[in-house]
Design a protein around this motif. Structure first.
Motif, short mmCIF file in Angstrom:
data_model
loop_
_atom_site.label_atom_id
_atom_site.label_comp_id
_atom_site.label_asym_id
_atom_site.label_seq_id
_atom_site.Cartn_x
_atom_site.Cartn_y
_atom_site.Cartn_z
N VAL A 51 0.85 -1.20 0.00
CA VAL A 51 0.00 0.00 0.00
C VAL A 51 0.88 1.24 0.00
N TYR A 52 0.23 2.37 -0.24
CA TYR A 52 0.87 3.67 -0.06
C TYR A 52 0.28 4.27 1.21
N VAL A 53 1.14 4.67 2.15
CA VAL A 53 0.63 5.33 3.35
C VAL A 53 0.39 6.79 3.04
N ALA A 54 -0.60 7.37 3.70
CA ALA A 54 -0.87 8.79 3.53
C ALA A 54 0.38 9.58 3.91
N PRO A 55 0.65 10.68 3.19
CA PRO A 55 1.88 11.44 3.42
C PRO A 55 2.12 11.82 4.88
N GLU A 56 1.05 12.16 5.60
CA GLU A 56 1.22 12.58 6.99
C GLU A 56 1.62 11.42 7.92
N TRP A 57 1.55 10.19 7.42
CA TRP A 57 1.91 9.02 8.23
C TRP A 57 3.32 8.51 7.96
N VAL A 58 3.96 8.97 6.92
CA VAL A 58 5.28 8.43 6.53
C VAL A 58 6.26 8.48 7.69
N ASP A 59 6.37 9.59 8.37
CA ASP A 59 7.35 9.74 9.45
C ASP A 59 6.85 9.22 10.80
N ARG A 60 5.60 8.82 10.86
CA ARG A 60 5.05 8.32 12.12
C ARG A 60 5.15 6.80 12.25
#
Length: 107
Positions: A51-60
């Motif tokens: 999947v692709y994670v939502a951009p705001e989740w990449v660093d989390r």
């Protein structure tokens, strides 16, 4: 329970509750979310749960381990930053609200 949102390639959204300790892949499988095939059953031996994670989740999210990174080389149109294998993401309170997009598969 953590609320995870799975968005199909066509925009259809599936917001489901996933028990802590399960993986994001198991949450999709157990809730009938289409598009996450998980052919290897979660052994990080295929890339069908990509999947692709939502951009705001990449660093989390926790960083990819080397095995996940290697398997992503076989995924359909991997993104160097946003691609993850859902079998490698364990659900806990820190993933509550996670949003992932399921890529369109080429058959």
């Amino acid at each position: 329970m953590a609320k995870i949102t799975y968005i199909e390639w066509n925009g259809t959204r599936h917001e489901v509750e996933v028990r802590p300790g399960m993986t994001v892949m198991e949450g999709a499988r157990d809730n009938g979310v289409p598009g996450i095939e998980a052919d290897c059953g979660g052994a990080c031996a295929c890339s069908t749960c990509h999947v692709y994670v939502a951009p705001e989740w990449v660093d989390r999210l926790p960083p990819r381990d080397p095995m996940e990174s290697d398997m992503l080389d076989f995924a359909w149109q991997p993104d160097p930053v946003r691609s993850r294998l859902t079998c490698q993401l364990k659900v806990g309170p820190e993933l509550d609200g996670l949003v992932v997009q399921i890529p369109e598969r080429q058959i």
